[in-house]
Design a protein around this motif. Structure first.
Motif, short mmCIF file in Angstrom:
data_model
loop_
_atom_site.label_atom_id
_atom_site.label_comp_id
_atom_site.label_asym_id
_atom_site.label_seq_id
_atom_site.Cartn_x
_atom_site.Cartn_y
_atom_site.Cartn_z
N UNK A 142 1.37 6.86 -6.46
CA UNK A 142 0.38 7.91 -6.84
C UNK A 142 0.74 9.40 -6.51
N UNK A 143 1.56 9.50 -5.41
CA UNK A 143 1.71 10.79 -4.92
C UNK A 143 2.63 11.41 -5.86
N UNK A 154 0.86 -1.33 -0.02
CA UNK A 154 0.09 0.04 0.13
C UNK A 154 1.00 1.25 0.00
N UNK A 155 1.75 1.19 0.78
CA UNK A 155 2.89 2.38 0.92
C UNK A 155 3.35 2.68 -0.32
N UNK A 156 3.97 1.55 -1.28
CA UNK A 156 4.35 1.78 -2.48
C UNK A 156 3.39 2.41 -3.59
N UNK A 167 6.10 13.66 8.21
CA UNK A 167 6.56 12.53 8.39
C UNK A 167 5.52 11.43 8.61
N UNK A 168 4.44 11.82 8.62
CA UNK A 168 3.15 10.80 8.64
C UNK A 168 3.02 10.18 7.56
N UNK A 169 3.31 10.90 6.29
CA UNK A 169 3.14 10.38 4.92
C UNK A 169 4.32 9.25 4.91
N UNK A 170 5.59 9.73 5.33
CA UNK A 170 6.64 9.10 5.10
C UNK A 170 6.49 7.55 5.99
N UNK A 171 5.94 7.72 7.01
CA UNK A 171 5.64 6.52 7.61
C UNK A 171 4.69 5.23 7.02
N UNK A 172 3.54 6.45 6.44
CA UNK A 172 2.53 5.54 5.30
C UNK A 172 3.01 4.71 4.20
N UNK A 173 4.21 5.63 3.81
CA UNK A 173 4.57 5.26 2.28
C UNK A 173 5.87 4.06 2.81
N UNK A 174 6.26 3.83 4.10
CA UNK A 174 7.18 3.11 4.22
C UNK A 174 6.39 1.72 4.90
N UNK A 175 5.20 1.73 4.94
CA UNK A 175 4.42 0.57 5.36
C UNK A 175 4.19 0.48 7.07
#
Length: 124
Positions: A28-29, A21-23, A49-57
């Motif tokens: 998409x971003x 999902x993060x990938x 940094x919350x976006x970073x955490x989401x994208x890192x899974x």
């Protein structure tokens, strides 16, 4: 397999889905031409940094932010919510959509769902 082993297997599966999902979200971003900071501002997060955490899974998009997130990424909110459900709660997704083995590509899954709806409308 005992219950603890099943939970570990499920937890591992969920962790892998979160990474996928993060990938997908990062792709998409980037397609939308947004930095993590810009997306965080558009979605209403205080910290990019919350976006970073989401994208890192290591996190997931809160469901109350699905609409803002999808609009920021120029995605259909309903399709975005369906995709997030597929990644974050595959058991519920399977119950709703009747798919035990989901496509590895959420875009394909979304297209398949749209095709099913169109066929239903046409009476095919």
């Amino acid at each position: 397999m005992n219950m603890n082993q099943q939970r570990l297997k499920d937890a591992g599966d969920i962790a892998e889905l979160r990474k996928e999902a993060g990938l997908w979200l990062r792709d998409k971003r980037e397609t939308a031409g947004l930095s993590q900071r810009e997306l965080a501002t558009k979605v209403g997060f205080d910290y990019y940094t919350f976006i970073s955490q989401i994208e890192a899974g290591r996190g997931k998009v809160p469901s109350e932010r699905y609409e803002a997130y999808s609009v920021a990424l120029n995605l259909d909110p309903r399709e975005f919510a369906i995709t997030m459900l597929r990644y974050n709660d595959p058991h519920t997704y399977a119950l709703i959509f009747g798919e035990r083995e989901q496509s590895a590509n959420p875009d394909v899954a979304a297209l398949e769902e749209r095709l099913r709806r169109l066929e239903a409308m046409l009476g095919a």
